[in-house]
Design an enzyme around this catalytic site. Structure first.
Site, PDB file in Angstrom:
ATOM      1  N   LYS A  54      19.270  36.153   1.271  1.00  0.00           N
ATOM      2  CA  LYS A  54      18.050  35.832   0.538  1.00  0.00           C
ATOM      3  C   LYS A  54      17.308  34.692   1.232  1.00  0.00           C
ATOM      4  O   LYS A  54      16.081  34.715   1.363  1.00  0.00           O
ATOM      5  CB  LYS A  54      18.384  35.435  -0.910  1.00  0.00           C
ATOM      6  CG  LYS A  54      18.821  36.622  -1.756  1.00  0.00           C
ATOM      7  CD  LYS A  54      19.426  36.214  -3.090  1.00  0.00           C
ATOM      8  CE  LYS A  54      19.928  37.438  -3.852  1.00  0.00           C
ATOM      9  NZ  LYS A  54      20.583  37.132  -5.122  1.00  0.00           N
ATOM     10  N   GLN A  98      22.780  32.390  -8.836  1.00  0.00           N
ATOM     11  CA  GLN A  98      23.561  33.535  -8.373  1.00  0.00           C
ATOM     12  C   GLN A  98      24.694  33.823  -9.352  1.00  0.00           C
ATOM     13  O   GLN A  98      25.412  32.919  -9.779  1.00  0.00           O
ATOM     14  CB  GLN A  98      24.116  33.241  -6.959  1.00  0.00           C
ATOM     15  CG  GLN A  98      24.828  34.406  -6.308  1.00  0.00           C
ATOM     16  CD  GLN A  98      23.914  35.587  -5.999  1.00  0.00           C
ATOM     17  OE1 GLN A  98      22.720  35.437  -5.729  1.00  0.00           O
ATOM     18  NE2 GLN A  98      24.467  36.791  -6.039  1.00  0.00           N
ATOM     19  N   ASP A 121      14.441  36.587 -11.007  1.00  0.00           N
ATOM     20  CA  ASP A 121      15.383  37.700 -11.218  1.00  0.00           C
ATOM     21  C   ASP A 121      14.941  38.593 -12.372  1.00  0.00           C
ATOM     22  O   ASP A 121      15.425  39.704 -12.522  1.00  0.00           O
ATOM     23  CB  ASP A 121      16.782  37.148 -11.571  1.00  0.00           C
ATOM     24  CG  ASP A 121      17.689  36.996 -10.351  1.00  0.00           C
ATOM     25  OD1 ASP A 121      17.570  37.807  -9.419  1.00  0.00           O
ATOM     26  OD2 ASP A 121      18.538  36.078 -10.359  1.00  0.00           O
TER      27      ASP A 121
HETATM   28  N1  GUN Z   1      24.608  38.899  -8.540  1.00  0.00           N
HETATM   29  C1  GUN Z   1      24.599  40.212  -8.252  1.00  0.00           C
HETATM   30  N2  GUN Z   1      23.333  40.681  -8.248  1.00  0.00           N
HETATM   31  C2  GUN Z   1      22.541  39.636  -8.552  1.00  0.00           C
HETATM   32  C3  GUN Z   1      21.130  39.489  -8.687  1.00  0.00           C
HETATM   33  O1  GUN Z   1      20.339  40.424  -8.554  1.00  0.00           O
HETATM   34  N3  GUN Z   1      20.697  38.223  -8.996  1.00  0.00           N
HETATM   35  C4  GUN Z   1      21.545  37.200  -9.169  1.00  0.00           C
HETATM   36  N4  GUN Z   1      21.020  36.016  -9.484  1.00  0.00           N
HETATM   37  N5  GUN Z   1      22.849  37.288  -9.044  1.00  0.00           N
HETATM   38  C5  GUN Z   1      23.342  38.512  -8.741  1.00  0.00           C
END
Ligand code: GUN
Length: 288
Positions: A54, A98, A121
Site C-alpha cells: 500500500k 490494518q 477502507d
Molecule cells: N486486512 C485484510 N484486508 C484488509 C483491508 O482491506 N483493510 C484493512 N484495513 N485491513 C485488512
C-alpha cells in the site's frame, strides 16, 4: 476450451496511471498532497506485506503516506488516542488500521473511532449505511476493485446473475450492495451464499458471474461453475507449500469458465489501487 484470463495486474497499472494523473492535477490546483496514514499493530507477516504494498503504491501515485507501527502490547485506549490525533490532523486525508488486530482490542470500536470522512477502507458503520442506501461517501476497496475489473474487462453486469460465496463485512456484503445498485457496474441480480447455504453447487451453477470470497483453498471446484461463466477469485490463502492461492481450483475452473481472475495477479492489485482512489477522494472533500 480455455477461459480468458482477466489480468488484474495490467488493469490495476492502467488505473494507477490514471489516478496518478488526477493526483498531479489536484496537487497543481490546490497545493495539497493527499496523505494516507496506516496503523499496523503487531508483527503479522501477511499484514506487513499488505502495508508495504500500500505504501509503495501511494508513493508511485504521488500520494504521501506514513506508517505508525504499534507493538502487540499497545492498549486499546492508546490506539484510540492515536486515531483521534489523526482525525484532527488537517494534512491527513485517509486513515487505515490494518486488520486483524491483536486479541484484547475491539476491531469494532477501533473502526468506529475513525472519522468517517477519513475512512478510506469504508468500514465505518456510517459509510456502510451510506453505501447501502446508494449515496456512498467511499467505495470499499476490494468490492470496488472487483466491479472495476468487470467493467474494464467488458463483462456486462446489468441483468446478470451474480452469485457471491462469502458474507463478510469486507467483501461479500458490500459487494452484494454495490452490484445490486442501479447503474454502471451494478443492476445485477445478486445471490449471497455462505457456509449454511443448502445445495451450494445448484446455486453457484446459476451464476453468470461467480465471486469466491470464502477464504478457503479449493472451495470452488470445476463442477460448481456454469460453462462460460465469469469467475472472480477474491481468496488469498497460503497453501501448504507457502504459495499464495485463491478459493478456486484454477486448473479445473480455467477449462470451464469463460473468463477468470488468477491469484496472485487478479483482485489483489485492484484493492490497493482503489485505496489510492479513496485517499484522493478524501483530499478532494477538504477543498469543496
Ligand atoms: N486486512 C485484510 N484486508 C484488509 C483491508 O482491506 N483493510 C484493512 N484495513 N485491513 C485488512
Amino acid at each position: 476450451m480455455s477461459a480468458s484470463i482477466i489480468d488484474g495486474k495490467r488493469i490495476a497499472k492502467e488505473l494507477r496511471e490514471e489516478i496518478a494523473g488526477r493526483v498531479a492535477s489536484f496537487r497543481g490546483e490546490h497545493s495539497i498532497q493527499p496523505k494516507l496514514v496506516a496503523i499496523l499493530v503487531g508483527e503479522d507477516p501477511a499484514s506487513q506485506v499488505y502495508i508495504r504494498n500500500k505504501q509503495r503504491a501511494c508513493e508511485q501515485a504521488g500520494l504521501a503516506s506514513s506508517l505508525i507501527r504499534l507493538p502487540d502490547s499497545v492498549s486499546q485506549s492508546e490506539l484510540l488516542g492515536q486515531i483521534e490525533d489523526l482525525n484532527q490532523a488537517p494534512d491527513v486525508h485517509g486513515i487505515l488500521v490494518q486488520l486483524p488486530l491483536p486479541e484484547g482490542i475491539s476491531a469494532d470500536l477501533v473502526l468506529r473511532a475513525i472519522r468517517p470522512e477519513k475512512d478510506v477502507d469504508c468500514f465505518h458503520p456510517e459509510n456502510v449505511g451510506m453505501l447501502a442506501i446508494g449515496t456512498p461517501r467511499f467505495l470499499p476497496c476490494t468490492p470496488a476493485g472487483v466491479v472495476e475489473l468487470l467493467k474494464r474487462s467488458g463483462v456486462e453486469t446489468r441483468g446478470a446473475h451474480v452469485v457471491i460465496c462469502g458474507r463478510s463485512n469486507i467483501v461479500g456484503k458490500p459487494l452484494a450492495l454495490m452490484m445490486m445498485q442501479k447503474g454502471d457496474g451494478g443492476d445485477a441480480t445478486v445471490s449471497v451464499c455462505h457456509s449454511r447455504s443448502r445445495n451450494l453447487e445448484e446455486l453457484t451453477r446459476q451464476a453468470d458471474i461467480l465471486v469466491a470470497a470464502v477464504g478457503r483453498e479449493g472451495f470452488i471446484t470445476g463442477s460448481m461453475i456454469r460453462p462460460g461463466a465469469t469467475v472472480i477469485d477474491v481468496g488469498t490463502n497460503r497453501s501448504a507449500n507457502g504459495k499464495l492461492v485463491g478459493d478456486v481450483v484454477f486448473e479445473e475452473a480455467v477449462e470451464i469458465a469463460g473468463a477468470i481472475t488468477p491469484v496472485p495477479g487478479g483482485v489483489g492489485p485492484m484493492t490497493v489501487t482503489l485505496l489510492l482512489e479513496n485517499t484522493l477522494r478524501g483530499a478532494r472533500r477538504t477543498v469543496r
